[in-house]
Design a protein around this motif. Structure first.
Motif, PDB file in Angstrom:
ATOM      1  N   SER A   1       0.869  -1.160   0.015  1.00 14.89           N
ATOM      2  CA  SER A   1       0.169   0.035  -0.011  1.00 14.89           C
ATOM      3  C   SER A   1       0.786   1.201  -0.009  1.00 14.89           C
ATOM      4  O   SER A   1       1.626   1.400   0.994  1.00 14.89           O
ATOM      5  CB  SER A   1      -0.989   0.054   1.319  1.00 14.89           C
ATOM      6  OG  SER A   1      -1.615   1.057   1.266  1.00 14.89           O
TER       7      SER A   1
ATOM      8  N   GLN B   1     -10.298   1.816   1.612  1.00 12.72           N
ATOM      9  CA  GLN B   1     -10.127   0.707   0.617  1.00 12.72           C
ATOM     10  C   GLN B   1     -10.477   0.594  -0.797  1.00 12.72           C
ATOM     11  O   GLN B   1      -9.835   0.172  -1.720  1.00 12.72           O
ATOM     12  CB  GLN B   1     -11.333  -0.401   1.357  1.00 12.72           C
ATOM     13  CG  GLN B   1     -10.730  -0.915   2.735  1.00 12.72           C
ATOM     14  CD  GLN B   1     -11.672  -1.847   3.081  1.00 12.72           C
ATOM     15  OE1 GLN B   1     -12.722  -1.550   3.592  1.00 12.72           O
ATOM     16  NE2 GLN B   1     -11.339  -3.276   3.354  1.00 12.72           N
TER      17      GLN B   1
ATOM     18  N   THR C   1      -4.534  -0.512   2.230  1.00 12.97           N
ATOM     19  CA  THR C   1      -4.697  -1.499   3.023  1.00 12.97           C
ATOM     20  C   THR C   1      -3.914  -1.273   4.212  1.00 12.97           C
ATOM     21  O   THR C   1      -3.999  -2.304   5.032  1.00 12.97           O
ATOM     22  CB  THR C   1      -4.443  -2.602   2.326  1.00 12.97           C
ATOM     23  OG1 THR C   1      -2.788  -2.559   1.902  1.00 12.97           O
ATOM     24  CG2 THR C   1      -5.145  -3.305   1.042  1.00 12.97           C
TER      25      THR C   1
ATOM     26  N   GLN D   1      -6.826  -8.840   5.887  1.00 16.97           N
ATOM     27  CA  GLN D   1      -6.841  -7.975   4.696  1.00 16.97           C
ATOM     28  C   GLN D   1      -5.865  -6.945   4.824  1.00 16.97           C
ATOM     29  O   GLN D   1      -5.563  -6.275   3.797  1.00 16.97           O
ATOM     30  CB  GLN D   1      -8.067  -7.831   3.929  1.00 16.97           C
ATOM     31  CG  GLN D   1      -8.957  -9.059   3.657  1.00 16.97           C
ATOM     32  CD  GLN D   1     -10.539  -8.761   3.283  1.00 16.97           C
ATOM     33  OE1 GLN D   1     -10.578  -7.668   2.779  1.00 16.97           O
ATOM     34  NE2 GLN D   1     -11.274  -9.575   3.478  1.00 16.97           N
ATOM     35  N   ILE D   2      -5.812  -6.444   6.045  1.00 11.12           N
ATOM     36  CA  ILE D   2      -5.251  -5.129   6.143  1.00 11.12           C
ATOM     37  C   ILE D   2      -3.868  -5.216   7.147  1.00 11.12           C
ATOM     38  O   ILE D   2      -3.599  -6.243   7.725  1.00 11.12           O
ATOM     39  CB  ILE D   2      -6.111  -3.974   6.865  1.00 11.12           C
ATOM     40  CG1 ILE D   2      -6.488  -4.539   8.162  1.00 11.12           C
ATOM     41  CG2 ILE D   2      -7.392  -3.959   5.943  1.00 11.12           C
ATOM     42  CD1 ILE D   2      -7.477  -3.584   8.797  1.00 11.12           C
TER      43      ILE D   2
END
Length: 325
Positions: free
Chosen positions: A14, A48, A53, A83-84
């Motif tokens: 990210s 998002q 993320t 997911q992060i």
């Protein structure tokens, strides 16, 4: 495309992170409301939607309410946690009653702080823990002991620092078995010391620069991710009030608007693109909970790639208000 340090380490790809300091309303112990939770949910959703993320916290943000609210967001979205990337910080005590604001990198405080962070977030682990601001009373061996136990227990996967110079980082690293992977510092068109430190070598003007000699180069060499807090400079160059601002800020805001119009993008993308153009692969940490402002940052990475050397210097010289050399 150049790879950022966190990508190299397989932690995050990210290019932007969302700073969660705005979550929770006032800086007080007053309880948060459902409206604050909804505000955070919308900010996370907006982040998002543009590929963010990574989310940045600190145990002191809104007296702990920012983390607690984020925990509500995680609870409401099963599966989101995996997911992060969640990063938080410890080491600051805010003024309380007769006690002054102070810093604390003791073993006991680091361990207690992480337990509090995890409880508020409702998660079993942090991806990254940063030491928030340098503690003059730091004992590196205590930090090393805390980091080792947190790593072994699975409570924290990676470690870093914030607002530290090269000597402070090296001082800690002598005792650590875990690498420091990030250093978060104030960097923006309004806070130019990170560039001034480079161009003012052997100049009298360099005596007024306060960033840290060799800090950019050291972090690049050691694959320490440079993160920028305050990267949008509180909106000075992207639509915020310019009342009372010096001429160089007003002129730079006009230049940002001109470039944004020419490139058919947002002012936020230009401001962040300028920062991300730097070869240190700086990761901006956005400090807004406004979904529209978050979404306005979507084009930042592309603008960093499109920005010419001349445009980059034009923005830098305008923002500093003084010609080079």
């Amino acid at each position: 495309m150049k790879i950022m340090p966190l990508q190299k380490r397989g932690i995050s790809d990210s290019r932007l992170a969302l700073g969660c300091m705005p979550f929770g309303g006032e800086w007080s112990h007053a309880p948060f409301t459902q409206a604050h939770v909804v505000e955070a949910e919308r900010a996370v959703e907006a982040a998002q939607s543009i590929g963010i993320t990574m989310f940045d916290h600190a145990d002191i943000y809104r007296m702990g309410k920012a983390e607690e609210i984020f925990g509500r967001v995680l609870k409401g979205q099963p599966g989101l946690r995996e997911q992060i990337v969640i990063q938080s910080k410890c080491g600051i005590f805010l003024p309380d009653g007769t006690l002054p604001g102070r810093f604390d990198f003791s073993y006991a405080h680091i361990m207690e702080s992480v337990d509090g962070i995890l409880k508020r977030l409702g998660t079993e682990y942090l991806d990254i823990l940063l030491l928030h601001r340098p503690d003059p009373l730091v004992e590196p061996e205590e930090v090393a002991k805390a980091f080792s136990e947190l790593k072994t227990s699975g409570k924290v996967r990676h470690f870093g620092v914030s607002n530290m110079n090269v000597s402070q980082i090296r001082f800690l690293e002598r005792s650590l078995t875990e690498p420091l992977i990030a250093n978060q510092l104030e960097m923006s068109l309004a806070h130019l010391h990170f560039v001034d430190q480079t161009v003012h070598v052997n100049q009298q003007a360099g005596t007024n620069v306060h960033f840290g000699e060799g800090l950019l180069e050291y972090c690049q060499t050691e694959d320490i991710q440079l993160q920028a807090w305050g990267p949008l400079a509180q909106g000075r160059f992207s639509g915020g009030s310019l009342k009372g601002e010096p001429e160089r800020v007003v002129k730079t805001a006009e230049l940002v608007q001109k470039l944004a119009s020419e490139k058919e993008t947002t002012r936020e993308a230009i401001v962040l693109g300028w920062l991300m153009k730097h070869p240190a692969r700086i990761q901006p940490v956005l400090g807004s909970a406004n979904p529209e402002r978050i979404k306005a940052c979507q084009d930042a990475e592309r603008q960093s790639e499109l920005m010419t050397r001349e445009e980059w210097y034009e923005l830098y010289v305008s923002a500093r208000g003084q010609a080079l050399p």
